[in-house]
Motif scaffolding. Structure first.
Motif, PDB file in Angstrom:
ATOM      1  N   SER A   1      30.696  37.619  44.127  1.00 40.43           N
ATOM      2  CA  SER A   1      29.351  37.054  44.273  1.00 40.43           C
ATOM      3  C   SER A   1      29.037  36.076  43.135  1.00 40.43           C
ATOM      4  CB  SER A   1      28.352  38.214  44.300  1.00 40.43           C
ATOM      5  OG  SER A   1      27.052  37.734  44.288  1.00 40.43           O
ATOM      6  N   GLU A   2      29.544  36.430  41.937  1.00 43.39           N
ATOM      7  CA  GLU A   2      29.247  35.586  40.766  1.00 43.39           C
ATOM      8  C   GLU A   2      30.157  34.358  40.687  1.00 43.39           C
ATOM      9  OE1 GLU A   2      29.920  38.457  37.741  1.00 43.39           O
ATOM     10  OE2 GLU A   2      28.163  39.648  38.340  1.00 43.39           O
ATOM     11  N   ASN A   3      31.261  34.385  41.419  1.00 48.62           N
ATOM     12  CA  ASN A   3      32.228  33.281  41.359  1.00 48.62           C
ATOM     13  C   ASN A   3      32.226  32.527  42.679  1.00 48.62           C
ATOM     14  OD1 ASN A   3      34.252  33.447  38.804  1.00 48.62           O
ATOM     15  ND2 ASN A   3      33.414  35.441  39.319  1.00 48.62           N
ATOM     16  N   GLY A   4      31.062  32.118  43.102  1.00 48.63           N
ATOM     17  CA  GLY A   4      30.874  31.499  44.407  1.00 48.63           C
ATOM     18  C   GLY A   4      32.037  30.599  44.821  1.00 48.63           C
ATOM     19  N   GLY A   5      32.631  30.890  45.921  1.00 43.37           N
ATOM     20  CA  GLY A   5      33.693  30.037  46.452  1.00 43.37           C
ATOM     21  C   GLY A   5      35.079  30.441  46.012  1.00 43.37           C
ATOM     22  N   ARG A   6      35.264  30.956  44.805  1.00 47.61           N
ATOM     23  CA  ARG A   6      36.603  31.358  44.338  1.00 47.61           C
ATOM     24  C   ARG A   6      37.011  32.645  45.056  1.00 47.61           C
ATOM     25  NH1 ARG A   6      39.578  32.041  39.083  1.00 47.61           N
ATOM     26  NH2 ARG A   6      41.688  32.296  39.921  1.00 47.61           N
ATOM     27  N   PRO A   7      38.141  32.625  45.751  1.00 42.57           N
ATOM     28  CA  PRO A   7      38.527  33.849  46.457  1.00 42.57           C
ATOM     29  C   PRO A   7      38.851  34.990  45.486  1.00 42.57           C
ATOM     30  CG  PRO A   7      39.840  31.956  47.179  1.00 42.57           C
ATOM     31  CD  PRO A   7      39.088  31.525  45.964  1.00 42.57           C
ATOM     32  N   VAL A   8      38.328  36.148  45.772  1.00 40.18           N
ATOM     33  CA  VAL A   8      38.620  37.350  44.984  1.00 40.18           C
ATOM     34  C   VAL A   8      39.319  38.335  45.911  1.00 40.18           C
ATOM     35  CG1 VAL A   8      37.616  39.317  43.752  1.00 40.18           C
ATOM     36  CG2 VAL A   8      36.648  37.022  43.444  1.00 40.18           C
TER      37      VAL A   8
ATOM     38  N   ARG B   1      38.525  39.383  56.300  1.00 38.15           N
ATOM     39  CA  ARG B   1      38.512  39.993  54.952  1.00 38.15           C
ATOM     40  C   ARG B   1      39.920  40.418  54.528  1.00 38.15           C
ATOM     41  NH1 ARG B   1      33.702  38.775  52.622  1.00 38.15           N
ATOM     42  NH2 ARG B   1      32.062  38.964  54.171  1.00 38.15           N
ATOM     43  N   ASP B   2      40.879  40.230  55.410  1.00 39.91           N
ATOM     44  CA  ASP B   2      42.237  40.725  55.159  1.00 39.91           C
ATOM     45  C   ASP B   2      43.022  39.681  54.371  1.00 39.91           C
ATOM     46  OD1 ASP B   2      44.824  41.665  55.231  1.00 39.91           O
ATOM     47  OD2 ASP B   2      44.734  42.315  57.320  1.00 39.91           O
ATOM     48  N   ALA B   3      43.301  39.981  53.102  1.00 40.40           N
ATOM     49  CA  ALA B   3      43.973  39.005  52.236  1.00 40.40           C
ATOM     50  C   ALA B   3      45.372  38.672  52.749  1.00 40.40           C
ATOM     51  CB  ALA B   3      44.053  39.536  50.809  1.00 40.40           C
TER      52      ALA B   3
ATOM     53  N   GLN C   1      25.769  41.063  52.621  1.00 42.83           N
ATOM     54  CA  GLN C   1      25.264  40.073  51.663  1.00 42.83           C
ATOM     55  C   GLN C   1      25.782  38.663  51.948  1.00 42.83           C
ATOM     56  OE1 GLN C   1      25.540  41.165  47.474  1.00 42.83           O
ATOM     57  NE2 GLN C   1      25.569  43.332  47.990  1.00 42.83           N
ATOM     58  N   GLY C   2      26.666  38.556  52.937  1.00 44.41           N
ATOM     59  CA  GLY C   2      27.217  37.240  53.255  1.00 44.41           C
ATOM     60  C   GLY C   2      28.094  36.675  52.152  1.00 44.41           C
ATOM     61  N   ILE C   3      28.839  37.558  51.481  1.00 44.55           N
ATOM     62  CA  ILE C   3      29.742  37.093  50.405  1.00 44.55           C
ATOM     63  C   ILE C   3      31.090  36.789  51.067  1.00 44.55           C
ATOM     64  CG2 ILE C   3      30.854  37.692  48.215  1.00 44.55           C
ATOM     65  CD1 ILE C   3      28.473  39.625  47.751  1.00 44.55           C
ATOM     66  N   SER C   4      31.366  35.535  51.300  1.00 42.71           N
ATOM     67  CA  SER C   4      32.501  35.179  52.156  1.00 42.71           C
ATOM     68  C   SER C   4      33.816  35.087  51.381  1.00 42.71           C
ATOM     69  CB  SER C   4      32.226  33.841  52.858  1.00 42.71           C
ATOM     70  OG  SER C   4      32.011  32.847  51.872  1.00 42.71           O
ATOM     71  N   ASN C   5      33.773  35.102  50.057  1.00 36.76           N
ATOM     72  CA  ASN C   5      35.004  34.928  49.267  1.00 36.76           C
ATOM     73  C   ASN C   5      35.581  36.260  48.779  1.00 36.76           C
ATOM     74  OD1 ASN C   5      32.659  35.106  47.647  1.00 36.76           O
ATOM     75  ND2 ASN C   5      33.749  34.274  45.875  1.00 36.76           N
ATOM     76  N   TYR C   6      35.246  37.364  49.436  1.00 39.55           N
ATOM     77  CA  TYR C   6      35.762  38.686  49.056  1.00 39.55           C
ATOM     78  C   TYR C   6      36.786  39.150  50.089  1.00 39.55           C
ATOM     79  CZ  TYR C   6      35.918  43.702  48.060  1.00 39.55           C
ATOM     80  OH  TYR C   6      36.348  44.985  47.762  1.00 39.55           O
ATOM     81  N   TYR C   7      37.968  39.524  49.615  1.00 41.60           N
ATOM     82  CA  TYR C   7      39.078  39.933  50.491  1.00 41.60           C
ATOM     83  C   TYR C   7      39.697  41.225  49.958  1.00 41.60           C
ATOM     84  CZ  TYR C   7      38.709  35.014  51.749  1.00 41.60           C
ATOM     85  OH  TYR C   7      38.235  33.784  52.145  1.00 41.60           O
ATOM     86  N   VAL C   8      40.378  41.917  50.835  1.00 43.05           N
ATOM     87  CA  VAL C   8      41.078  43.150  50.441  1.00 43.05           C
ATOM     88  C   VAL C   8      42.528  43.051  50.904  1.00 43.05           C
ATOM     89  CG1 VAL C   8      41.247  45.646  50.807  1.00 43.05           C
ATOM     90  CG2 VAL C   8      38.986  44.585  50.507  1.00 43.05           C
TER      91      VAL C   8
END
Ligand code: SF4
Length: 362
Positions: free
Chosen positions: A126-133, A294-296, A157-164
């Motif tokens: 959330s804090e690194n908007g756009g950078r994939p985590v 969300r699947d890295a 929350q609509g955080i689109s750059n979070y993956y697992v």
């Protein structure tokens, strides 16, 4: 009973005496499936206390240990090629992959951050908007609901750059493989308390039905564990095979339905590769198709060389209870907690680490 009661030395000694007399001169082989049990039993001296009546084998219940090198190789390659930030629990950082480790890669510039919860990783995204985590989802049924809830929260929350990158494992299918292995030959399974809080004792009933191996779910205090072992001895002596709960203050037959619902929503049951054991049908949780974004593994395709095991490391055999750490020629020489060669020496729940820390005094 208050928690201190479960550490009462006199009660533990008394029950240990009942185990020895119930065994009646016979000697039983029980596998503690969970790495936390392995460490707790060493710490409380239960191996020595029960010696003569019970041999305790350590099983594949350390999530870091059973994660194969190929997963780590893929995680490193995703970070390198796609410049993602890798978020992980601390144990994974020092685990050697085929060629490198996250620790070495971090020193070489890979962005690797240690978190205590997948929600911490989500906050970083959330804090690194756009950078994939990419969060490294490693663990059993205990950890998987937390990871599932982080995906739910990312959606909310609509955080689109979070993956697992999921490598979650399911314990019951692994028990069946161990039960089938003629070289292991256990008389009973000591089942993990925290996994069972989620899945309930019902999840093990097919193991008992299909293989007639006594099972007891137990907790992590000395009296919990000795009570669990006593119940196993009684089952063996009486010719019974059932699933008992010696941790009723936390575990029910049905488990945590809410957590199970979360697992069903976010994950799908898949075949999974276990270090030392190989592929086990339906033993893993992959991310369900509706959350594929969300699947890295899908979002960041990479090609990696076939994984290589570490020459001389017997982790695979240790994880099946077939050899003791001291039988590995690298144990306590080349391989120590400071210079681990295999994952079983890295993780605090690893069998080699437990034997190194506690077992060498015996
Ligand atoms: Fe692997 Fe080290 Fe354990 Fe040997 S002592 S099996 S090298 S982790």
């Amino acid at each position: 009973m208050r928690l201190e009661g479960f550490r009462d030395g006199r009660l533990v000694q008394g029950l240990a005496g009942r185990i020895r007399s119930a065994a009646g001169g016979r000697r039983f082989r029980f596998m503690e499936v969970c790495g936390t049990h392995t460490t707790a039993m060493f710490r409380h001296g239960l191996r020595e206390l029960l010696g003569g009546a019970v041999d305790l084998l350590s099983g594949p219940g350390c999530p870091v240990c059973v994660t194969p090198n190929g997963y780590l190789d893929r995680a490193i390659e995703i970070g390198r090629r796609h410049r993602t930030l890798i978020a992980t629990f601390g144990d994974m950082v020092r685990v050697p992959g085929s060629e490198s480790s996250l620790e070495r890669e971090r020193a070489a510039g890979l962005d690797v951050v240690i978190v205590y919860s997948p929600l911490d990783a989500l906050a970083i995204a959330s804090e690194n908007g756009g950078r994939p985590v990419v969060f490294l989802g490693v663990g059993f049924e205990t950890t998987a609901p937390l990871v599932a809830s982080s995906i739910v929260e990312a959606e909310r929350q609509g955080i689109s750059n979070y993956y697992v990158l999921s490598s979650h494992k399911r314990i019951p299918p692994a028990l069946k493989v161990l039960a089938l292995d003629p070289e292991i030959k256990v008389d009973g399974f000591i089942l993990p308390g925290h996994v069972s809080v989620i899945i309930g004792s019902l999840a093990y009933e097919t193991v008992v039905r299909d293989f007639r191996i006594p099972c007891v779910v137990t907790g992590f205090e000395p009296l919990d564990m000795v009570d669990g072992i006593y119940r196993l001895v009684r089952q063996c002596v009486e010719g019974r095979a059932e699933v008992e709960i010696a941790y009723a203050r936390a575990v029910t037959r049905q488990g945590n339905r809410k957590a199970q619902g979360l697992l069903d929503e976010i994950f799908q049951v898949e075949d999974a590769e276990w270090r030392g054991i190989g592929p086990i049908p339906e033993s893993g949780y992959g991310i369900a198709g509706r959350y594929a974004h969300r699947d890295a593994a899908l979002a960041f395709p990479v090609s990696v060389d076939p994984p290589r095991d570490h020459p001389g490391c017997l982790c695979g055999e240790v994880l099946k209870g077939k050899v003791l750490p001291a039988e590995c020629s690298l144990f306590a020489g080349t391989c120590t907690p400071e210079t681990p060669v295999g994952p079983c020496m890295v993780s605090s729940e690893g069998t080699c680490a437990a034997h190194y820390k506690y077992g060498r005094k015996a």
